[in-house]
Design an enzyme around this catalytic site. Structure first.
Site, PDB file in Angstrom:
ATOM      1  N   SER A   6      -2.912  15.244  -7.104  1.00  0.00           N
ATOM      2  CA  SER A   6      -1.889  14.645  -6.434  1.00  0.00           C
ATOM      3  C   SER A   6      -0.412  15.128  -6.589  1.00  0.00           C
ATOM      4  O   SER A   6       0.259  15.433  -7.532  1.00  0.00           O
ATOM      5  CB  SER A   6      -1.793  13.133  -7.098  1.00  0.00           C
ATOM      6  OG  SER A   6      -0.615  12.541  -6.942  1.00  0.00           O
ATOM      7  N   HIS A  29      -3.700  15.477  -2.411  1.00  0.00           N
ATOM      8  CA  HIS A  29      -3.442  14.010  -2.494  1.00  0.00           C
ATOM      9  C   HIS A  29      -2.065  13.752  -2.310  1.00  0.00           C
ATOM     10  O   HIS A  29      -1.138  14.137  -3.068  1.00  0.00           O
ATOM     11  CB  HIS A  29      -4.246  13.619  -3.744  1.00  0.00           C
ATOM     12  CG  HIS A  29      -4.256  12.027  -4.044  1.00  0.00           C
ATOM     13  ND1 HIS A  29      -5.168  11.539  -3.183  1.00  0.00           N
ATOM     14  CD2 HIS A  29      -3.435  11.064  -4.499  1.00  0.00           C
ATOM     15  CE1 HIS A  29      -5.196  10.096  -3.674  1.00  0.00           C
ATOM     16  NE2 HIS A  29      -3.908   9.997  -4.182  1.00  0.00           N
ATOM     17  N   ASP A  31       0.695  10.735  -1.943  1.00  0.00           N
ATOM     18  CA  ASP A  31       0.705   9.083  -2.371  1.00  0.00           C
ATOM     19  C   ASP A  31       2.028   8.729  -1.592  1.00  0.00           C
ATOM     20  O   ASP A  31       2.794   8.803  -1.832  1.00  0.00           O
ATOM     21  CB  ASP A  31       1.055   8.930  -3.764  1.00  0.00           C
ATOM     22  CG  ASP A  31      -0.482   9.220  -4.503  1.00  0.00           C
ATOM     23  OD1 ASP A  31      -1.322   8.592  -4.417  1.00  0.00           O
ATOM     24  OD2 ASP A  31      -0.317  10.106  -5.517  1.00  0.00           O
ATOM     25  N   MET A  33       3.811   5.358  -0.659  1.00  0.00           N
ATOM     26  CA  MET A  33       4.193   4.203  -1.187  1.00  0.00           C
ATOM     27  C   MET A  33       5.483   3.767  -0.593  1.00  0.00           C
ATOM     28  O   MET A  33       6.265   4.540  -0.049  1.00  0.00           O
ATOM     29  CB  MET A  33       4.369   4.445  -2.854  1.00  0.00           C
ATOM     30  CG  MET A  33       3.480   4.918  -3.607  1.00  0.00           C
ATOM     31  SD  MET A  33       3.828   4.960  -5.276  1.00  0.00           S
ATOM     32  CE  MET A  33       2.573   5.924  -5.836  1.00  0.00           C
ATOM     33  N   HIS A  62      -3.374   9.028   0.647  1.00  0.00           N
ATOM     34  CA  HIS A  62      -3.582   7.628  -0.030  1.00  0.00           C
ATOM     35  C   HIS A  62      -2.221   6.831   0.279  1.00  0.00           C
ATOM     36  O   HIS A  62      -1.317   6.706  -0.076  1.00  0.00           O
ATOM     37  CB  HIS A  62      -3.508   7.992  -1.601  1.00  0.00           C
ATOM     38  CG  HIS A  62      -3.883   6.695  -2.346  1.00  0.00           C
ATOM     39  ND1 HIS A  62      -3.779   6.671  -3.708  1.00  0.00           N
ATOM     40  CD2 HIS A  62      -4.195   5.289  -2.164  1.00  0.00           C
ATOM     41  CE1 HIS A  62      -3.735   5.396  -4.105  1.00  0.00           C
ATOM     42  NE2 HIS A  62      -4.307   4.468  -3.250  1.00  0.00           N
ATOM     43  N   MET A  64      -0.505   3.380   0.073  1.00  0.00           N
ATOM     44  CA  MET A  64      -0.088   2.201  -0.452  1.00  0.00           C
ATOM     45  C   MET A  64       0.982   1.658  -0.023  1.00  0.00           C
ATOM     46  O   MET A  64       1.974   1.511  -0.277  1.00  0.00           O
ATOM     47  CB  MET A  64       0.109   2.404  -2.268  1.00  0.00           C
ATOM     48  CG  MET A  64      -1.016   3.143  -2.740  1.00  0.00           C
ATOM     49  SD  MET A  64      -0.669   4.192  -4.211  1.00  0.00           S
ATOM     50  CE  MET A  64      -0.462   5.709  -3.478  1.00  0.00           C
ATOM     51  N   MET A 133      -9.393   2.564  -7.943  1.00  0.00           N
ATOM     52  CA  MET A 133      -8.231   3.047  -8.541  1.00  0.00           C
ATOM     53  C   MET A 133      -8.568   2.716 -10.069  1.00  0.00           C
ATOM     54  O   MET A 133      -9.366   1.891 -10.410  1.00  0.00           O
ATOM     55  CB  MET A 133      -7.197   2.036  -8.242  1.00  0.00           C
ATOM     56  CG  MET A 133      -6.585   2.315  -6.842  1.00  0.00           C
ATOM     57  SD  MET A 133      -5.955   3.973  -6.626  1.00  0.00           S
ATOM     58  CE  MET A 133      -4.503   4.053  -7.662  1.00  0.00           C
ATOM     59  N   ASP A 171      -8.931   7.657  -9.108  1.00  0.00           N
ATOM     60  CA  ASP A 171      -7.686   8.169  -9.128  1.00  0.00           C
ATOM     61  C   ASP A 171      -6.822   7.372 -10.117  1.00  0.00           C
ATOM     62  O   ASP A 171      -6.573   5.884  -9.958  1.00  0.00           O
ATOM     63  CB  ASP A 171      -7.000   7.761  -7.689  1.00  0.00           C
ATOM     64  CG  ASP A 171      -5.504   8.092  -7.356  1.00  0.00           C
ATOM     65  OD1 ASP A 171      -5.003   8.837  -8.276  1.00  0.00           O
ATOM     66  OD2 ASP A 171      -4.798   7.797  -6.399  1.00  0.00           O
TER      67      ASP A 171
END
Ligand code: DX5
Ligand code: ZN
Length: 219
Positions: A6, A29, A31, A33, A62, A64, A133, A171
Site C-alpha cells: 500500500s 495498492h 487507497d 479515501m 481500494h 474507500m 478488512m 488489508d
C-alpha cells in the site's frame, strides 16, 4: 500468493521512486479515501491517472469512498487493472461489478470488520476478488485484527463452493508476524503498507512476505 504494497505508507512527494522500489510486487495498492466514507482524505482520480502512466506494476485501487456506483467506474475506464469498492458504499453492487469488468478491470468487493460476508455470497459470480478488512479502514499502521480470520476462512469456503478463480485479499496490519495466519485462513492476496514502506529495503520486505505466505498457504 500475491503481495500488494500500500502506497499509503510511501513518500507522497516521490511516488514514482516509491513504485519503482516495489517493482517486484504483484500490485501497487492505492487507497482512495474521500473523508466521508472514512475519516481521512488521500488522493483521487487525477493522481491515479498519473500513477498509471509511470507505474511498473498494475494498480490495485481500494476505493474507500461514498457513492461508489457513481465514482468507481471512472477508475476502471482510466485503466486501473483492479478496482475494489465497499459493499457498505454501493446500492447496486451487481451493476457496478459488471460495469467495472466491462471496462476491463478486475472487480473487487471490500467488507469492513463489522460487515458479514454471508449476505453477499450470491455476488461471487460477479466478482474477481473479495477484500476482508483486517483493520477499520481509514489509516495505515493500525493493529491487525486476528479475529477477522474466521471471516477470511468463510469467504475462502464460499469461493470454493462457487468455483472459479476469485482471490481473497486481506488489508490492514499485515506484516511478517501476521501474514502466516492470513495465509492459513485462506487469503491469497496480501496488502501491506507500513510493513513494506517502513522497512529499510521495501523490495526485500515484499520477498519476505511472499515467502512466508507461500509456506503457510492453506491447502
Ligand atoms: C487502511 C488501508 C490500508 C492501509 C494498510 O484503510 O486500506 O491499505 O494502507 O496499511 P498497514 O499495512 O500499515 O496496516
Ligand atoms: Zn487498502
Amino acid at each position: 500468493m500475491q503481495i500488494s504494497p500500500s502506497i499509503l505508507s510511501a513518500d507522497f512527494a516521490n511516488l514514482q521512486r516509491e513504485l519503482e522500489a516495489i517493482r517486484n510486487a504483484d500490485w501497487a495498492h492505492v487507497d482512495v479515501m474521500d473523508a466521508h466514507f472514512v475519516p481521512n482524505l488521500t488522493l483521487g482520480l487525477p493522481v491515479v491517472e498519473a500513477l498509471l502512466k509511470i507505474s511498473p506494476i498494475p494498480l490495485d485501487c481500494h476505493l474507500m469512498i461514498e457513492d461508489a456506483d457513481r465514482w468507481a467506474p471512472s477508475y476502471a475506464e482510466a485503466g486501473v487493472q483492479s478496482v475494489t469498492f465497499h459493499i457498505e458504499a454501493t446500492r447496486h453492487p451487481v451493476t457496478l461489478a459488471r460495469t467495472l469488468r466491462a471496462a476491463g478491470a478486475r472487480a473487487g468487493l471490500a467488507i469492513k470488520p463489522g460487515t458479514d460476508f454471508a449476505p453477499y455470497e450470491e455476488l461471487l459470480p460477479e466478482l474477481d476478488m473479495v477484500l476482508v478488512m483486517t483493520v477499520e479502514p481509514g489509516f495505515g499502521g493500525q493493529t491487525f485484527m486476528a479475529d477477522m480470520m474466521p471471516k477470511v476462512t468463510r469467504v475462502r469456503e464460499a469461493v470454493r463452493r462457487h468455483g472459479g478463480e476469485i482471490w481473497v485479499q486481506v488489508d490492514g496490519g499485515v506484516s511478517a508476524t501476521t501474514i502466516e495466519q492470513c495465509a492459513e485462513a485462506g487469503a491469497d492476496v496480501f496488502v501491506a503498507g507500513s510493513a513494506v514502506y517502513g522497512a529499510a529495503d521495501a523490495a526485500a520486505a515484499v520477498e519476505e512476505l511472499r515467502a512466508l505466505a507461500r509456506v503457510h498457504a492453506c491447502a
